[in-house]
Write an enzyme that holds these catalytic residues in place. Sequence first.
Site, PDB file in Angstrom:
ATOM      1  N   LEU A   1     -61.709   6.881  57.238  1.00  0.00           N
ATOM      2  CA  LEU A   1     -60.860   7.929  57.105  1.00  0.00           C
ATOM      3  C   LEU A   1     -60.369   8.403  58.168  1.00  0.00           C
ATOM      4  O   LEU A   1     -61.308   8.649  59.119  1.00  0.00           O
ATOM      5  CB  LEU A   1     -61.546   8.888  55.875  1.00  0.00           C
ATOM      6  CG  LEU A   1     -60.457  10.313  55.689  1.00  0.00           C
ATOM      7  CD1 LEU A   1     -59.094   9.704  54.851  1.00  0.00           C
ATOM      8  CD2 LEU A   1     -61.246  11.314  55.029  1.00  0.00           C
TER       9      LEU A   1
ATOM     10  N   HIS B   1     -62.533  31.991  52.369  1.00  0.00           N
ATOM     11  CA  HIS B   1     -62.553  31.009  53.130  1.00  0.00           C
ATOM     12  C   HIS B   1     -63.802  30.115  53.342  1.00  0.00           C
ATOM     13  O   HIS B   1     -63.610  28.884  53.418  1.00  0.00           O
ATOM     14  CB  HIS B   1     -62.434  31.674  54.784  1.00  0.00           C
ATOM     15  CG  HIS B   1     -61.073  32.325  55.094  1.00  0.00           C
ATOM     16  ND1 HIS B   1     -59.908  31.815  54.580  1.00  0.00           N
ATOM     17  CD2 HIS B   1     -60.693  33.506  55.651  1.00  0.00           C
ATOM     18  CE1 HIS B   1     -58.831  32.646  54.820  1.00  0.00           C
ATOM     19  NE2 HIS B   1     -59.486  33.590  55.518  1.00  0.00           N
TER      20      HIS B   1
ATOM     21  N   ASP C   1     -53.968  26.639  50.636  1.00  0.00           N
ATOM     22  CA  ASP C   1     -53.564  28.087  50.479  1.00  0.00           C
ATOM     23  C   ASP C   1     -54.063  28.828  49.241  1.00  0.00           C
ATOM     24  O   ASP C   1     -54.541  28.143  48.168  1.00  0.00           O
ATOM     25  CB  ASP C   1     -52.093  28.140  50.322  1.00  0.00           C
ATOM     26  CG  ASP C   1     -51.512  29.436  50.714  1.00  0.00           C
ATOM     27  OD1 ASP C   1     -52.240  30.380  51.183  1.00  0.00           O
ATOM     28  OD2 ASP C   1     -50.287  29.671  50.425  1.00  0.00           O
TER      29      ASP C   1
HETATM   30  C1  FPP Z   1     -54.370  30.249  53.490  1.00  0.00           C
HETATM   31  O1  FPP Z   1     -55.363  31.239  52.608  1.00  0.00           O
HETATM   32  C2  FPP Z   1     -55.804  29.578  54.173  1.00  0.00           C
HETATM   33  C3  FPP Z   1     -56.290  29.808  55.822  1.00  0.00           C
HETATM   34  C4  FPP Z   1     -55.193  30.527  56.264  1.00  0.00           C
HETATM   35  C5  FPP Z   1     -57.417  29.180  56.304  1.00  0.00           C
HETATM   36  C6  FPP Z   1     -57.668  27.920  55.597  1.00  0.00           C
HETATM   37  C7  FPP Z   1     -59.158  27.605  56.075  1.00  0.00           C
HETATM   38  C8  FPP Z   1     -60.299  27.110  55.446  1.00  0.00           C
HETATM   39  C9  FPP Z   1     -59.928  26.440  54.193  1.00  0.00           C
HETATM   40  C10 FPP Z   1     -61.436  27.201  55.958  1.00  0.00           C
HETATM   41  C11 FPP Z   1     -61.496  26.819  57.439  1.00  0.00           C
HETATM   42  C12 FPP Z   1     -62.599  25.816  57.456  1.00  0.00           C
HETATM   43  C13 FPP Z   1     -62.627  24.897  58.543  1.00  0.00           C
HETATM   44  C14 FPP Z   1     -63.663  23.671  58.555  1.00  0.00           C
HETATM   45  C15 FPP Z   1     -61.790  25.088  59.687  1.00  0.00           C
HETATM   46  P1  FPP Z   1     -54.860  32.702  52.598  1.00  0.00           P
HETATM   47  O2  FPP Z   1     -56.124  33.298  53.176  1.00  0.00           O
HETATM   48  O3  FPP Z   1     -53.544  32.872  53.229  1.00  0.00           O
HETATM   49  O4  FPP Z   1     -55.039  33.140  50.979  1.00  0.00           O
HETATM   50  P2  FPP Z   1     -54.053  33.948  50.432  1.00  0.00           P
HETATM   51  O5  FPP Z   1     -52.472  33.611  50.584  1.00  0.00           O
HETATM   52  O6  FPP Z   1     -54.323  33.984  49.013  1.00  0.00           O
HETATM   53  O7  FPP Z   1     -54.201  35.457  51.017  1.00  0.00           O
END
Ligand code: FPP
Length: 235
Positions: A127, A33, A16
């Site tokens: 893993l 992301h 997150d």
């Molecule tokens: C939450 O942060 C994160 C997500 C919803 C997406 C997580 C995805 C990745 C780390 C990259 C994807 C990569 C692959 C390989 C699938 P948020 O966007 O909700 O952050 P915020 O709460 O600060 O807005």
Amino acid sequence: MQSTLPAKTHVAIIMDGNGRWASARGLPRCDGHRAGVCAIRRVVEAAPDLGIGTLTLFAFSRDNWKRPQAEISELLRLLQLYLCEETRRLLEAGVRLTVIGRRDRLPDELAEHIGLCETATAHGTQLNLRIAFDYSARDAIVSAANRIAGAKVVSIDGFARLLSDEPAAQDVDLVIRTSGEQRLSDFLLWESAYAELYFTERLWPDFGRADLAEALAAFAKRTRRFGGLTDRPAA
Ligand code: FPP
């Protein structure tokens, strides 16, 4: 570190804070992301050395379909790119990759790439990397319940095997959530019944080996009694 952890520790991470990481830099959310993918690479590389046997990463929840289309498209694109760029490296490192969650709503090409990567890495032993994509724990539980509808007796272990198509699912030992939020957000609810929870203020794109080691050190100090008086799960 390794000797203090149970064999094949299962760590699950709610990644997150990508959006906030980007906003703090005046960047579009999708840059967060993209930086998050670099953090994934760092933890996947570090995990086997730190005694982790299974690592489940929450990349896209069922509820993330509510996000703007451009952000959804970027997350789909990033998974595809990760699979294309990383399969060889995962194979060399002995990492077995599986994707959990619904596949029927993903673009055909992405679903095909997932299958190819899963097949290519199927014999990895260092893993067990699981990426949760279009995943909802409640959906998984309901879907398993529907599959056994009509059966007279189902054991807890039997039900757990139905939760995910891949065989290596095991209970989660440690759930890590980054960015200061403290909730499970429909992630591995059944498998985390006795998981330890660890929350850190670190935003996901800044997360790395040292943060993972710190979380595991905190986990190693926890006393796990599984409702009993010893540190062993109930039979
Ligand atoms: C939450 O942060 C994160 C997500 C919803 C997406 C997580 C995805 C990745 C780390 C990259 C994807 C990569 C692959 C390989 C699938 P948020 O966007 O909700 O952050 P915020 O709460 O600060 O807005």
